[in-house]
Design a protein around this motif. Structure first.
Motif, PDB file in Angstrom:
ATOM      1  N   GLY A  56       0.816  -1.213   0.000  1.00  0.00           N
ATOM      2  CA  GLY A  56       0.000   0.000   0.000  1.00  0.00           C
ATOM      3  C   GLY A  56       0.846   1.257   0.000  1.00  0.00           C
ATOM      4  N   LEU A  57       1.910   1.251   0.814  1.00  0.00           N
ATOM      5  CA  LEU A  57       2.737   2.463   0.924  1.00  0.00           C
ATOM      6  C   LEU A  57       3.597   2.686  -0.320  1.00  0.00           C
ATOM      7  CD1 LEU A  57       3.667   2.420   4.704  1.00  0.00           C
ATOM      8  CD2 LEU A  57       2.398   4.203   3.484  1.00  0.00           C
ATOM      9  N   ILE A  58       4.012   1.607  -0.975  1.00  0.00           N
ATOM     10  CA  ILE A  58       4.753   1.771  -2.233  1.00  0.00           C
ATOM     11  C   ILE A  58       3.829   2.403  -3.280  1.00  0.00           C
ATOM     12  CG2 ILE A  58       5.798   0.513  -4.168  1.00  0.00           C
ATOM     13  CD1 ILE A  58       6.997  -1.423  -2.095  1.00  0.00           C
ATOM     14  N   LEU A  59       2.598   1.900  -3.343  1.00  0.00           N
ATOM     15  CA  LEU A  59       1.633   2.502  -4.281  1.00  0.00           C
ATOM     16  C   LEU A  59       1.418   3.983  -3.945  1.00  0.00           C
ATOM     17  CD1 LEU A  59      -1.048  -0.344  -4.514  1.00  0.00           C
ATOM     18  CD2 LEU A  59       0.517   0.385  -6.333  1.00  0.00           C
ATOM     19  N   ALA A  60       1.277   4.267  -2.656  1.00  0.00           N
ATOM     20  CA  ALA A  60       1.010   5.651  -2.233  1.00  0.00           C
ATOM     21  C   ALA A  60       2.171   6.576  -2.584  1.00  0.00           C
ATOM     22  CB  ALA A  60       0.746   5.688  -0.721  1.00  0.00           C
ATOM     23  N   ASN A  61       3.396   6.151  -2.266  1.00  0.00           N
ATOM     24  CA  ASN A  61       4.569   6.966  -2.587  1.00  0.00           C
ATOM     25  C   ASN A  61       4.692   7.189  -4.092  1.00  0.00           C
ATOM     26  OD1 ASN A  61       6.668   7.646  -0.294  1.00  0.00           O
ATOM     27  ND2 ASN A  61       5.773   5.692   0.275  1.00  0.00           N
ATOM     28  N   THR A  62       4.509   6.104  -4.841  1.00  0.00           N
ATOM     29  CA  THR A  62       4.650   6.196  -6.292  1.00  0.00           C
ATOM     30  C   THR A  62       3.595   7.132  -6.875  1.00  0.00           C
ATOM     31  OG1 THR A  62       5.386   3.898  -6.230  1.00  0.00           O
ATOM     32  CG2 THR A  62       4.872   4.821  -8.393  1.00  0.00           C
ATOM     33  N   VAL A 121       9.288   1.451   7.437  1.00  0.00           N
ATOM     34  CA  VAL A 121       9.355   2.781   8.069  1.00  0.00           C
ATOM     35  C   VAL A 121       9.773   3.858   7.072  1.00  0.00           C
ATOM     36  CG1 VAL A 121       9.656   2.368  10.528  1.00  0.00           C
ATOM     37  CG2 VAL A 121      11.607   2.094   8.991  1.00  0.00           C
ATOM     38  N   ASP A 122      10.654   3.496   6.148  1.00  0.00           N
ATOM     39  CA  ASP A 122      11.103   4.482   5.159  1.00  0.00           C
ATOM     40  C   ASP A 122       9.948   4.862   4.218  1.00  0.00           C
ATOM     41  OD1 ASP A 122      13.779   4.287   6.121  1.00  0.00           O
ATOM     42  OD2 ASP A 122      13.958   2.397   5.030  1.00  0.00           O
ATOM     43  N   PHE A 123       9.183   3.863   3.802  1.00  0.00           N
ATOM     44  CA  PHE A 123       8.044   4.159   2.924  1.00  0.00           C
ATOM     45  C   PHE A 123       6.996   4.982   3.675  1.00  0.00           C
ATOM     46  CE2 PHE A 123       9.631   0.409   0.493  1.00  0.00           C
ATOM     47  CZ  PHE A 123       9.813   1.058  -0.715  1.00  0.00           C
ATOM     48  N   LEU A 124       6.847   4.686   4.971  1.00  0.00           N
ATOM     49  CA  LEU A 124       5.891   5.452   5.772  1.00  0.00           C
ATOM     50  C   LEU A 124       6.368   6.898   5.913  1.00  0.00           C
ATOM     51  CD1 LEU A 124       3.334   5.411   7.533  1.00  0.00           C
ATOM     52  CD2 LEU A 124       4.750   4.777   9.483  1.00  0.00           C
ATOM     53  N   LYS A 125       7.664   7.054   6.176  1.00  0.00           N
ATOM     54  CA  LYS A 125       8.245   8.388   6.286  1.00  0.00           C
ATOM     55  C   LYS A 125       8.059   9.134   4.964  1.00  0.00           C
ATOM     56  CE  LYS A 125      11.978   8.015   8.817  1.00  0.00           C
ATOM     57  NZ  LYS A 125      13.410   7.739   9.079  1.00  0.00           N
ATOM     58  N   GLY A 126       8.321   8.427   3.868  1.00  0.00           N
ATOM     59  CA  GLY A 126       8.169   9.029   2.545  1.00  0.00           C
ATOM     60  C   GLY A 126       6.746   9.491   2.288  1.00  0.00           C
ATOM     61  N   ALA A 127       5.801   8.648   2.647  1.00  0.00           N
ATOM     62  CA  ALA A 127       4.390   8.977   2.426  1.00  0.00           C
ATOM     63  C   ALA A 127       4.000  10.208   3.236  1.00  0.00           C
ATOM     64  CB  ALA A 127       3.507   7.789   2.807  1.00  0.00           C
ATOM     65  N   ARG A 128       4.523  10.300   4.475  1.00  0.00           N
ATOM     66  CA  ARG A 128       4.214  11.456   5.317  1.00  0.00           C
ATOM     67  C   ARG A 128       4.809  12.723   4.721  1.00  0.00           C
ATOM     68  NH1 ARG A 128       5.612  10.135  11.466  1.00  0.00           N
ATOM     69  NH2 ARG A 128       4.353  12.019  11.729  1.00  0.00           N
ATOM     70  N   LYS A 129       6.049  12.618   4.252  1.00  0.00           N
ATOM     71  CA  LYS A 129       6.722  13.781   3.688  1.00  0.00           C
ATOM     72  C   LYS A 129       6.027  14.226   2.397  1.00  0.00           C
ATOM     73  CE  LYS A 129      11.243  13.506   4.106  1.00  0.00           C
ATOM     74  NZ  LYS A 129      12.632  13.142   3.735  1.00  0.00           N
ATOM     75  N   LYS A 130       5.539  13.278   1.631  1.00  0.00           N
ATOM     76  CA  LYS A 130       4.886  13.591   0.357  1.00  0.00           C
ATOM     77  C   LYS A 130       3.418  13.963   0.547  1.00  0.00           C
ATOM     78  CE  LYS A 130       7.786  10.444  -2.406  1.00  0.00           C
ATOM     79  NZ  LYS A 130       8.258   9.406  -1.449  1.00  0.00           N
ATOM     80  N   GLN A 131       3.003  14.103   1.761  1.00  0.00           N
ATOM     81  CA  GLN A 131       1.635  14.515   2.098  1.00  0.00           C
ATOM     82  C   GLN A 131       0.514  13.610   1.596  1.00  0.00           C
ATOM     83  OE1 GLN A 131       2.794  18.560   1.022  1.00  0.00           O
ATOM     84  NE2 GLN A 131       1.708  19.166   2.889  1.00  0.00           N
ATOM     85  N   VAL A 132       0.737  12.327   1.762  1.00  0.00           N
ATOM     86  CA  VAL A 132      -0.372  11.390   1.630  1.00  0.00           C
ATOM     87  C   VAL A 132      -1.334  11.711   2.763  1.00  0.00           C
ATOM     88  CG1 VAL A 132      -1.011   8.959   1.904  1.00  0.00           C
ATOM     89  CG2 VAL A 132       1.013   9.581   0.552  1.00  0.00           C
ATOM     90  N   ASN A 133      -2.631  11.703   2.506  1.00  0.00           N
ATOM     91  CA  ASN A 133      -3.604  11.973   3.571  1.00  0.00           C
ATOM     92  C   ASN A 133      -3.910  10.704   4.361  1.00  0.00           C
ATOM     93  OD1 ASN A 133      -3.997  14.691   2.615  1.00  0.00           O
ATOM     94  ND2 ASN A 133      -5.156  13.787   0.913  1.00  0.00           N
ATOM     95  N   PHE A 134      -3.740  10.774   5.669  1.00  0.00           N
ATOM     96  CA  PHE A 134      -3.977   9.620   6.536  1.00  0.00           C
ATOM     97  C   PHE A 134      -5.284   9.806   7.298  1.00  0.00           C
ATOM     98  CE2 PHE A 134       0.787   8.454   7.261  1.00  0.00           C
ATOM     99  CZ  PHE A 134       0.829   7.954   5.970  1.00  0.00           C
ATOM    100  N   TYR A 135      -6.188   8.837   7.144  1.00  0.00           N
ATOM    101  CA  TYR A 135      -7.443   8.873   7.886  1.00  0.00           C
ATOM    102  C   TYR A 135      -7.584   7.589   8.700  1.00  0.00           C
ATOM    103  CZ  TYR A 135      -8.380  12.547   4.530  1.00  0.00           C
ATOM    104  OH  TYR A 135      -8.290  13.688   3.779  1.00  0.00           O
ATOM    105  N   ALA A 136      -8.128   7.708   9.896  1.00  0.00           N
ATOM    106  CA  ALA A 136      -8.419   6.522  10.704  1.00  0.00           C
ATOM    107  C   ALA A 136      -9.929   6.349  10.765  1.00  0.00           C
ATOM    108  CB  ALA A 136      -7.848   6.686  12.105  1.00  0.00           C
ATOM    109  N   CYS A 137     -10.383   5.120  10.620  1.00  0.00           N
ATOM    110  CA  CYS A 137     -11.824   4.812  10.647  1.00  0.00           C
ATOM    111  C   CYS A 137     -12.357   4.992  12.068  1.00  0.00           C
ATOM    112  CB  CYS A 137     -12.024   3.374  10.191  1.00  0.00           C
ATOM    113  SG  CYS A 137     -13.634   2.700  10.606  1.00  0.00           S
ATOM    114  N   LYS A 138     -13.323   5.884  12.227  1.00  0.00           N
ATOM    115  CA  LYS A 138     -13.855   6.238  13.555  1.00  0.00           C
ATOM    116  C   LYS A 138     -14.369   5.013  14.316  1.00  0.00           C
ATOM    117  CE  LYS A 138     -16.770   9.847  15.574  1.00  0.00           C
ATOM    118  NZ  LYS A 138     -18.002   9.231  16.110  1.00  0.00           N
ATOM    119  N   LEU A 139     -15.161   4.195  13.650  1.00  0.00           N
ATOM    120  CA  LEU A 139     -15.742   3.035  14.318  1.00  0.00           C
ATOM    121  C   LEU A 139     -14.651   2.090  14.823  1.00  0.00           C
ATOM    122  CD1 LEU A 139     -18.329   1.447  15.072  1.00  0.00           C
ATOM    123  CD2 LEU A 139     -18.181   0.331  12.851  1.00  0.00           C
ATOM    124  N   SER A 140     -13.647   1.808  13.982  1.00  0.00           N
ATOM    125  CA  SER A 140     -12.551   0.923  14.410  1.00  0.00           C
ATOM    126  C   SER A 140     -11.807   1.507  15.596  1.00  0.00           C
ATOM    127  CB  SER A 140     -11.541   0.716  13.272  1.00  0.00           C
ATOM    128  OG  SER A 140     -12.152   0.403  12.063  1.00  0.00           O
TER     129      SER A 140
END
Lengths: 158, 158, 158
Positions: A20-26, A103-122
């Motif tokens: 998922g994070l590779i797709l997001a970064n790309t 962790v690197d892909f996660l860091k990359g996604a954060r730096k590239k401003q991928v929007n992170f949402y958490a499901c309220k019910l979960s």
């Protein structure tokens, strides 16, 4: 017009989180807007390892928090995990190839401003607090996710 | 124009079934047309617990029917199921939060007229009879599903 | 205009590979262009059983190659595999119904010119060589996959 990709991150496994994070970064490198909606086990990926808390939790929620992965590098593989040995092998193979880690892909996604949402019910069922997540994580309902996904170019359940 | 969401329900696990049904219910509340195409293990979700049958089944089909979940509440978790203990914990956590259960989401989806389809090939291979499913389930081919999905706004494999 | 379906084949399990290939075959029969992007465990599906090699591999890569499925019929089930017994039962049930097997669907997809792509990063990390894959498999980056998927009618992560 900007294109958009919406991913539901459900699984909470190292390899699927990586996919998922590779797709997001790309996608971000291609100027695609990316929304990741973390639900159920997927929430483990956006827990902030420095801000775990047990305050105001019920006994079950505490137990659950205890056995849940504490952050990205703590996630198991979806198969061949073998109590961590298979994962160790995969990590070593990645290192041999100088491939970035989760962790690197996660860091990359954060730096590239991928929007992170958490499901309220979960979040409610699992008893997580807002402060336990990475600071940019926004807690939203399934409805909010769907509204965007209906107009997006790619949607996937991972 | 009406928007449409098409979900392939493949997995037959409690948590993934929940994710799919929450999306389905939410989409219906937004007036989105929803098609759920149940295949392989996913068929367990739409078995009618009051109409299980072993008539005209081969030995393998009988064995298979025996070990298959008998309906929604009987599905295991995709992880941390631990012979049912992990699931018990999750259910208790849901109850603490007064969150609806899988059967409630299934009931909601039926009331909101989500379209339920069973994959013909899976039904045949697994030896299920039409009468073993919820009455509104229609048995269709992959082709029928794809025809709709090609025009829909959201497609996901769950 | 030609419609397109893009599938990420991630899982490397017999039943999920079957689901993906049934969708691919069916879509081709409807004149839909189909791209399958194999990543991580999914790569097992497009290994050529006659061209496995251990040349130029590191120790880890050799170990990994050894424990990986050697081709489509060697893949385990995503559940109820029970060291192969559950899979045996499913295969027998399929035979009773004269349903095609995974190899048949794979053969069909190749004949119908489904496009097969292997994820470059996964190939490198897992240490596979180009010659180990079916000859028509093209090794591409996630970016190439996404470019097409952004314009396609159906995208799914399997």
């Amino acid at each position: 017009m900007t294109k958009t990709m919406d991913l539901i991150m459900f699984s909470g496994e190292y390899d699927k989180a990586m996919a998922g994070l590779i797709l997001a970064n790309t996608a971000r490198e291609m100027d695609v807007e990316v929304n990741m909606f973390f639900a159920f086990w997927g929430l483990s990926l956006i827990r902030d390892p420095d801000h775990l808390s047990n305050e105001d939790k019920t006994l079950y929620e505490k137990m659950f928090s205890l056995i849940s992965p504490k952050g990205p590098e703590d996630l198991p593989l979806s198969k061949m995990n073998w109590a961590g040995i298979g994962k160790r092998v995969l990590l070593d193979m990645m290192e041999e190839d100088h491939a970035p880690r989760l962790v690197d892909f996660l860091k990359g996604a954060r730096k590239k401003q991928v929007n992170f949402y958490a499901c309220k019910l979960s979040v409610e069922v699992m008893g997580f607090k807002k402060e336990e997540f990475l600071p940019e994580v926004e807690i939203v309902e399934a409805k909010d996710f769907l509204k965007g996904a209906l107009e997006s170019n790619i949607q996937m359940f991972i």
